[in-house]
Design a protein around this motif. Structure first.
Motif, PDB file in Angstrom:
ATOM      1  N   GLY A 222      -7.828   4.247   4.102  1.00 26.81           N
ATOM      2  CA  GLY A 222      -8.337   3.110   3.329  1.00 26.81           C
ATOM      3  C   GLY A 222      -7.419   2.743   2.179  1.00 26.81           C
ATOM      4  O   GLY A 222      -7.179   1.562   1.907  1.00 26.81           O
ATOM      5  N   ALA A 223      -6.868   3.751   1.505  1.00 20.50           N
ATOM      6  CA  ALA A 223      -5.953   3.485   0.386  1.00 20.50           C
ATOM      7  C   ALA A 223      -4.687   2.802   0.873  1.00 20.50           C
ATOM      8  O   ALA A 223      -4.206   1.852   0.259  1.00 20.50           O
ATOM      9  CB  ALA A 223      -5.597   4.797  -0.326  1.00 20.50           C
ATOM     10  N   ILE A 224      -4.161   3.273   1.990  1.00 14.38           N
ATOM     11  CA  ILE A 224      -2.960   2.651   2.551  1.00 14.38           C
ATOM     12  C   ILE A 224      -3.270   1.229   3.000  1.00 14.38           C
ATOM     13  O   ILE A 224      -2.509   0.301   2.732  1.00 14.38           O
ATOM     14  CB  ILE A 224      -2.414   3.493   3.719  1.00 14.38           C
ATOM     15  N   ALA A 225      -4.401   1.054   3.674  1.00 14.67           N
ATOM     16  CA  ALA A 225      -4.763  -0.275   4.183  1.00 14.67           C
ATOM     17  C   ALA A 225      -4.930  -1.267   3.041  1.00 14.67           C
ATOM     18  O   ALA A 225      -4.411  -2.386   3.101  1.00 14.67           O
ATOM     19  CB  ALA A 225      -6.047  -0.190   5.004  1.00 14.67           C
ATOM     20  N   SER A 226      -5.626  -0.870   1.990  1.00 16.08           N
ATOM     21  CA  SER A 226      -5.863  -1.815   0.894  1.00 16.08           C
ATOM     22  C   SER A 226      -4.584  -2.098   0.119  1.00 16.08           C
ATOM     23  O   SER A 226      -4.399  -3.189  -0.401  1.00 16.08           O
ATOM     24  CB  SER A 226      -6.951  -1.306  -0.041  1.00 16.08           C
ATOM     25  N   ARG A 227      -3.691  -1.145   0.081  1.00 14.98           N
ATOM     26  CA  ARG A 227      -2.472  -1.320  -0.688  1.00 14.98           C
ATOM     27  C   ARG A 227      -1.419  -2.139   0.043  1.00 14.98           C
ATOM     28  O   ARG A 227      -0.667  -2.881  -0.574  1.00 14.98           O
ATOM     29  CB  ARG A 227      -1.896   0.053  -1.017  1.00 14.98           C
ATOM     30  N   PHE A 228      -1.344  -1.991   1.372  1.00 14.51           N
ATOM     31  CA  PHE A 228      -0.247  -2.599   2.102  1.00 14.51           C
ATOM     32  C   PHE A 228      -0.653  -3.655   3.115  1.00 14.51           C
ATOM     33  O   PHE A 228       0.193  -4.395   3.590  1.00 14.51           O
ATOM     34  CB  PHE A 228       0.581  -1.523   2.817  1.00 14.51           C
ATOM     35  N   ALA A 229      -1.914  -3.707   3.491  1.00 16.52           N
ATOM     36  CA  ALA A 229      -2.301  -4.626   4.562  1.00 16.52           C
ATOM     37  C   ALA A 229      -2.423  -6.062   4.078  1.00 16.52           C
ATOM     38  O   ALA A 229      -2.024  -6.978   4.771  1.00 16.52           O
ATOM     39  CB  ALA A 229      -3.607  -4.174   5.204  1.00 16.52           C
ATOM     40  N   GLY A 230      -2.994  -6.252   2.896  1.00 17.78           N
ATOM     41  CA  GLY A 230      -3.202  -7.608   2.405  1.00 17.78           C
ATOM     42  C   GLY A 230      -4.017  -8.424   3.381  1.00 17.78           C
ATOM     43  O   GLY A 230      -4.930  -7.931   4.027  1.00 17.78           O
TER      44      GLY A 230
END
Length: 133
Positions: A88-96
């Motif tokens: 979730g942290a990766i997704a929210s930080r990099f997915a946009g």
């Protein structure tokens, strides 16, 4: 050599990961108990293990309770919950707004696990789609 992106709240060093694995497998332990299972083989002191336990507590992954003259540490998140938090942290930080790259990367990781892993992923997706109907 792989480069790991560090998220301050969720970044875990090798020792922290091993300590968490030990607590998930063994249940609540004192620093001495964790040291016997992790620290002795690594050739590190009880103080080093205690520091790792404190860092994990500060990150909200462990809680401690005073028992006699020592603390006993317990994991407050499961492995699955930690995995959800990290992804979730990766997704929210990099997915946009554009999620296709993130999804493609996730499928690539599943594919590396072999056909059985891809089939499990397919079954999980089908189950979620059915739940949503």
């Amino acid at each position: 050599m792989s480069h790991i992106l560090r998220f301050p709240d969720l970044a875990l060093g090798e020792l922290e990961q091993e300590v968490l694995e030990t607590l998930w497998h063994e249940g609540p332990l004192s620093p001495g108990g964790v040291h016997r299972r992790v620290g002795v083989a690594r050739g590190i002191s009880v103080n080093t293990v205690s520091s790792a336990l404190k860092r994990l507590q500060d990150k909200g992954l462990l809680e401690r309770e005073k028992v006699s003259h020592s603390y006993v540490y317990t994991a407050v998140v499961t492995r699955a919950e930690l995995q959800r938090q990290l992804i979730g942290a990766i997704a929210s930080r990099f997915a946009g707004e554009e999620r296709s790259g993130l999804l493609a990367a996730f499928v690539d990781v599943a594919e590396a696990g072999g056909e059985e892993t891809l089939r499990k992923l397919e079954a999980m997706i089908a189950a979620r789609l059915t739940e949503g109907e």
